[in-house]
Design a protein around this motif. Structure first.
Motif, PDB file in Angstrom:
ATOM      1  N   CYS A  87     -26.581  15.731  25.002  1.00 38.88           N
ATOM      2  CA  CYS A  87     -26.634  16.187  26.390  1.00 38.88           C
ATOM      3  C   CYS A  87     -27.570  15.253  27.156  1.00 38.88           C
ATOM      4  N   PRO A 146     -31.854  22.011  26.494  1.00 37.32           N
ATOM      5  CA  PRO A 146     -30.390  22.131  26.526  1.00 37.32           C
ATOM      6  C   PRO A 146     -29.930  23.465  25.937  1.00 37.32           C
ATOM      7  N   ARG A 185     -20.099  24.327  25.430  1.00 36.30           N
ATOM      8  CA  ARG A 185     -20.536  22.947  25.645  1.00 36.30           C
ATOM      9  C   ARG A 185     -22.017  22.944  25.982  1.00 36.30           C
ATOM     10  N   LEU A 186     -22.676  21.855  25.657  1.00 33.51           N
ATOM     11  CA  LEU A 186     -24.087  21.702  25.962  1.00 33.51           C
ATOM     12  C   LEU A 186     -24.284  21.371  27.434  1.00 33.51           C
ATOM     13  N   THR A 187     -25.217  22.070  28.064  1.00 36.47           N
ATOM     14  CA  THR A 187     -25.627  21.750  29.426  1.00 36.47           C
ATOM     15  C   THR A 187     -27.147  21.754  29.476  1.00 36.47           C
ATOM     16  N   GLN A 188     -27.692  21.275  30.587  1.00 32.98           N
ATOM     17  CA  GLN A 188     -29.145  21.253  30.739  1.00 32.98           C
ATOM     18  C   GLN A 188     -29.488  21.462  32.206  1.00 32.98           C
ATOM     19  N   SER A 219     -28.692  14.376  31.962  1.00 39.06           N
ATOM     20  CA  SER A 219     -29.896  14.676  32.743  1.00 39.06           C
ATOM     21  C   SER A 219     -30.771  13.441  32.941  1.00 39.06           C
ATOM     22  N   GLY A 243     -21.854  12.110  30.725  1.00 32.84           N
ATOM     23  CA  GLY A 243     -21.526  13.441  31.213  1.00 32.84           C
ATOM     24  C   GLY A 243     -20.077  13.797  30.927  1.00 32.84           C
ATOM     25  N   VAL A 274     -19.837  17.250  23.783  1.00 31.48           N
ATOM     26  CA  VAL A 274     -20.252  18.567  24.265  1.00 31.48           C
ATOM     27  C   VAL A 274     -20.948  19.408  23.208  1.00 31.48           C
ATOM     28  N   PRO A 326     -22.811  18.805  33.537  1.00 35.14           N
ATOM     29  CA  PRO A 326     -24.166  18.891  34.073  1.00 35.14           C
ATOM     30  C   PRO A 326     -24.496  17.884  35.172  1.00 35.14           C
TER      31      PRO A 326
END
Length: 580
Positions: A452, A519, A531-534, A455, A444, A448, A76
């Motif tokens: 998250c 997220p 995987r976690l993203t935002q 950000s 980052g 995962v 991210p």
């Protein structure tokens, strides 16, 4: 004059810490060619009226070591204005490494940084053995941001000592000489420094402690002297500070005797909520006496993300949940809708939880919150699951269970684990404002399935800016902490400032539209792993080395980012404040 890109009418926050001002910026051949009222044309013009124009953000604490070997987009981070990221933190990584130790290093990364081992086994190409060869591999690739790397302690120790290194045995004189030589070789090849972990929370997927956790002062000195002998670099630590005065004194001696600057992770812990003050006091005293030590701090709670489709939730240790947790998410959700399964899991809560900060946080429903878009990362007691259960007059575990399987199992919950011991961000604000700290710890590329925090740069602009945010930090100081301060700490003197001849790493930001979304899971890892993203709104454009990499939050497909090899010299400029 003809430019590649002209940014017109922007509110420039140049990274030096001062007030914003109106100016145009002309970009040519990857660098800033002019700033001011510019007469000229360009292949592309960006209207930045009413928007901030800042240097690209420098993220000094990431773990893209695996992702950078298989992906050209380092999200991210790259979608939150980051244009340079430093990986290899906390002593884990993948070089140097002999073929027979691939699995050992994967197990360490899997346990410490929560990246699935099967994903790394499938995705990492292992086309290197030495650290210079690892950098050569990365140097052949293109990315959406620049990356730099530390040489990590775990692979260094295993490469030098084999099983003795994994077993945390003391290093011999011959071991110390070889490690020092390998570190020198790495710095000469382009490593930004050396990283290590002395944290009891950092364990392999088999629950083995990190190879370097008990490394002697003589071992750390040999490594630091290897950096000094080769040129310029940094020491990066994570430490327990269980005996603050003694532990800090040892780290201070290493950096004082070697002359190599040091940075380490600092946060407010729930079981020792005032320890950070002691560490900052010791840091301040050491720096006044001539050392160069900069703790890294984060801008909000370091929080765990829980959910039915995520790696963890509040029932993770309940025996009846353990029996179904390995099922695919949709099958597990179906099983959890069964009334008898529901009754058993609720009756078992909170089960026997192994003692750790993370595990305790999983079941502390007084301090767990349901996330929404535009979630408040300083949540109030009345918004906790416990408070909602009391308002509705239902048993707490029943409410938690029903919310967990509600909305097709898509709900995400937030459990602040660090930086929230007093249910506010007062300690965070004090740490951010301290003159000796750096902004970091977004992690980052790591954690995962449970964290998250990449950000953080967007949150800094939303929350802490004094002219509209909740905080009392000027926009000039916020941008300086995200750019120039971090760039200089990493000896990357060619970026972090909007000035003539500097790299054209730039963000155009519409603060009125800045928004963090909840997220979410993205299934783009090798083998289809999640995987976690935002995502965020508000980034009109992100420019790396003079090319637009993101426009209105969407990637353009341009990949000008490269490996940064070692310290970078300051461009020749005529602004006195840049060298002060």
């Amino acid at each position: 004059m003809q430019f590649d890109i002209l940014i017109r009418n922007g509110t420039v926050v140049d990274g030096l810490g001062g007030d914003p001002y109106q100016a145009d910026i002309g970009i040519l051949d990857g660098c800033i060619a002019e700033i001011g009222k510019i007469e000229g044309s360009a292949d592309e013009e960006i209207d930045a009226a009413g928007k901030l124009v800042t240097p690209g953000f420098v993220d000094i604490h990431t773990h893209y070591d695996a992702q950078a070997t298989w992906s050209d987009r380092l999200t991210p981070s790259s979608s939150h204005g980051v244009t340079t990221a430093v990986m290899g933190n906390c002593g884990v990584g993948f070089a140097p490494c002999r073929p027979e130790d691939h699995d050992n290093l994967i197990r360490l990364m899997e346990g410490v940084e929560d990246i699935p081992g099967v994903v790394m086994t499938e995705g990492i190409p292992w086309k290197w053995e030495s650290f210079p060869e690892f950098l050569d591999f990365l140097g052949q690739r293109n990315y959406d941001i620049d990356i730099g790397a530390y040489i990590p302690h775990a692979p260094l120790r295993v490469y030098t000592m084999g099983q003795r290194g994994l077993n945390r045995e003391p290093a011999t004189a011959a071991d110390l000489a070889q490690m020092s030589s390998i570190v020198s070789e790495a710095i000469e090849a382009g490593a930004l420094g050396f990283s290590t972990s002395r944290s009891l929370n950092h364990r392999s997927s088999e629950q083995n402690l990190m190879p370097g956790i008990s490394a002697s002062e003589s071992e750390l000195m040999a490594i630091a002297n290897g950096i000094k002998r080769a040129g310029i670099g940094l020491l990066q630590f994570i430490a327990e500070f269980s005996e603050p005065e003694t532990d800090f004194a040892m780290l201070r001696r290493v950096t004082e005797k070697s002359g190599v600057p040091m940075t380490f992770s600092l946060s407010q812990r729930p079981n020792t909520p005032e320890l950070w003050r002691t560490i900052l006091r010791l840091t301040e005293q050491a720096n006044k006496e001539g050392t160069n030590i900069q703790p890294q701090v984060y801008c909000r709670p370091i929080g765990l993300l829980l959910g039915q489709k995520l790696q963890y939730n509040f029932f993770f240790f309940s025996p009846s949940y353990v029996a179904i947790k390995e099922l695919p998410a949709h099958e597990r959700l179906t099983a959890m809708h069964n009334p008898e399964t529901r009754r058993k899991i609720i009756a078992e809560f909170p089960a026997d939880v192994p003692d750790s900060v993370i595990n305790r946080s999983l079941v502390d429903l007084e301090n767990i919150y349901l996330m929404t878009d535009s979630f408040d990362y300083a949540p109030k007691d009345q918004d906790s699951l416990a408070a909602i259960a009391a308002q509705r007059g239902v048993p707490l575990a029943e409410l938690a269970y029903d919310l967990l399987i509600e909305n097709n199992g898509e709900n995400v919950f937030y459990a602040p684990a660090l930086n929230y011991a007093e249910k506010n961000l007062d300690a965070v604000e004090e740490m951010l404002k301290h003159p000796d700290t750096l902004f970091g710890l977004g992690d980052g590329g790591a954690h995962v399935g449970i964290i998250c925090d990449a950000s953080g740069q967007t949150f800094m602009l939303q929350h802490w800016v004094g002219d509209g945010g909740r905080g009392s930090i000027s926009i000039g100081q916020i941008i300086k902490s995200l750019t120039l301060d971090n760039a200089r700490a990493m000896n990357l003197m060619d970026r972090g400032v909007l000035a003539k001849n500097y790299r054209a790493d730039i963000n155009v930001i519409d603060r009125d539209r800045l928004k963090l979304y909840r997220p979410e899971i993205q299934y783009d890892l090798p083998l289809g792993g999640g995987r976690l993203t935002q995502r965020a709104n508000g980034y009109t454009a992100t420019i790396v080395a003079g090319e637009v990499t993101y426009r209105n939050g969407e990637p353009t497909g341009h990949l000008p980012g490269k490996l940064v090899r070692g310290a970078q010299p300051m461009p020749r400029v005529n602004i006195v404040t840049l060298t002060s």
